[in-house]
Design a protein around this motif. Structure first.
Motif, PDB file in Angstrom:
ATOM      1  N   THR A   1      -6.723  -2.322   1.247  1.00  0.00           N
ATOM      2  CA  THR A   1      -5.379  -2.299   0.681  1.00  0.00           C
ATOM      3  C   THR A   1      -4.488  -1.468   1.589  1.00  0.00           C
ATOM      4  N   ILE A   2      -3.350  -2.019   1.942  1.00  0.00           N
ATOM      5  CA  ILE A   2      -2.355  -1.313   2.735  1.00  0.00           C
ATOM      6  C   ILE A   2      -1.177  -1.050   1.804  1.00  0.00           C
ATOM      7  N   ASN A   3      -0.928   0.233   1.516  1.00  0.00           N
ATOM      8  CA  ASN A   3       0.137   0.551   0.565  1.00  0.00           C
ATOM      9  C   ASN A   3       1.510   0.453   1.235  1.00  0.00           C
ATOM     10  N   PRO A   4       2.605   0.570   0.471  1.00  0.00           N
ATOM     11  CA  PRO A   4       3.939   0.422   1.067  1.00  0.00           C
ATOM     12  C   PRO A   4       4.244   1.426   2.187  1.00  0.00           C
ATOM     13  N   GLU A   5       3.567   2.579   2.205  1.00  0.00           N
ATOM     14  CA  GLU A   5       3.755   3.544   3.294  1.00  0.00           C
ATOM     15  C   GLU A   5       2.988   3.156   4.551  1.00  0.00           C
TER      16      GLU A   5
ATOM     17  N   ARG B   1      -0.433   3.226   4.545  1.00  0.00           N
ATOM     18  CA  ARG B   1      -1.748   3.883   4.484  1.00  0.00           C
ATOM     19  C   ARG B   1      -2.791   2.864   4.038  1.00  0.00           C
TER      20      ARG B   1
ATOM     21  N   SER C   1      -6.647   1.856   2.502  1.00  0.00           N
ATOM     22  CA  SER C   1      -7.819   2.244   1.710  1.00  0.00           C
ATOM     23  C   SER C   1      -8.755   1.048   1.653  1.00  0.00           C
TER      24      SER C   1
ATOM     25  N   ASN D   1      -1.878  -6.564   1.284  1.00  0.00           N
ATOM     26  CA  ASN D   1      -0.841  -5.945   2.098  1.00  0.00           C
ATOM     27  C   ASN D   1       0.397  -5.675   1.250  1.00  0.00           C
ATOM     28  N   GLN D   2       0.418  -4.515   0.584  1.00  0.00           N
ATOM     29  CA  GLN D   2       1.540  -4.165  -0.290  1.00  0.00           C
ATOM     30  C   GLN D   2       2.766  -3.729   0.510  1.00  0.00           C
ATOM     31  N   GLY D   3       2.560  -3.359   1.774  1.00  0.00           N
ATOM     32  CA  GLY D   3       3.658  -2.884   2.598  1.00  0.00           C
ATOM     33  C   GLY D   3       4.228  -3.944   3.525  1.00  0.00           C
TER      34      GLY D   3
ATOM     35  N   ASP E   1      -4.789   8.360   7.717  1.00  0.00           N
ATOM     36  CA  ASP E   1      -5.184   8.687   6.352  1.00  0.00           C
ATOM     37  C   ASP E   1      -5.578  10.152   6.287  1.00  0.00           C
TER      38      ASP E   1
ATOM     39  N   ASP F   1      -9.703   5.541   3.848  1.00  0.00           N
ATOM     40  CA  ASP F   1      -9.676   4.472   4.846  1.00  0.00           C
ATOM     41  C   ASP F   1     -11.056   4.138   5.384  1.00  0.00           C
TER      42      ASP F   1
END
Length: 144
Positions: A34-38, A40, A42, A67-69, A130, A135
């Motif tokens: 998972t890639i967060n909006p910043e 980063r 995980s 890919n949330q970002g 991270d 990560d």
């Protein structure tokens, strides 16, 4: 008539439970990155990863990317710490498209027989590092 109906319902319930267990057992092993909006990264595992692997022969693990970002950089995977001799990773070097979901294949090769404790780290090239260890994922394999 009621007993026959109840028996049929119980039989169908047992069959559905067995089929669900078989589907879970046959679900491919995968890692979910998972890639967060910043930006980063995980990672968690889903499904059963192979416990044994032939040495010198790469085996595939599906990598699902959330890919949330909407990142379009290159997702990289590497070994951290004291990696066992001969262990290596390979993954497509295609940049992410920025879509909410993508997939890649991670190829893992064990160099020798015996137990291999691998720590795999995922990151976005030139991305934010991270700071919590989310990560990376630890996996234990036995090379045969």
């Amino acid at each position: 008539m009621r007993r026959a109906t109840l028996g049929l319902v119980l039989l169908l319930g047992v069959a559905a439970s067995v089929m669900a267990a078989e589907n879970r057992a046959q679900a491919p092993a995968r890692l979910v990155v998972t890639i967060n909006p910043e930006g980063r990264v995980s990672v968690v595992s889903k499904g059963e990863l192979p416990a044994t692997a032939p040495r010198g022969v790469p085996f595939a693990i599906e990598v699902e990317i959330v890919n949330q970002g909407f990142i379009t950089g290159q997702l990289e995977a590497g070994l951290a710490g004291n990696a066992p001799a001969g262990a290596s990773l390979g993954m497509d070097r295609i940049p992410l498209k920025g879509t909410p979901r993508e997939s890649r294949t991670l190829l893992v090769t064990l160099g020798r027989a015996g137990t291999a404790d691998l720590t795999i780290v995922f990151r976005i090239r030139h991305g934010i590092p991270d700071f919590g260890g989310l990560d990376r994922i630890h996996m234990l394999f036995r090379g045969v």
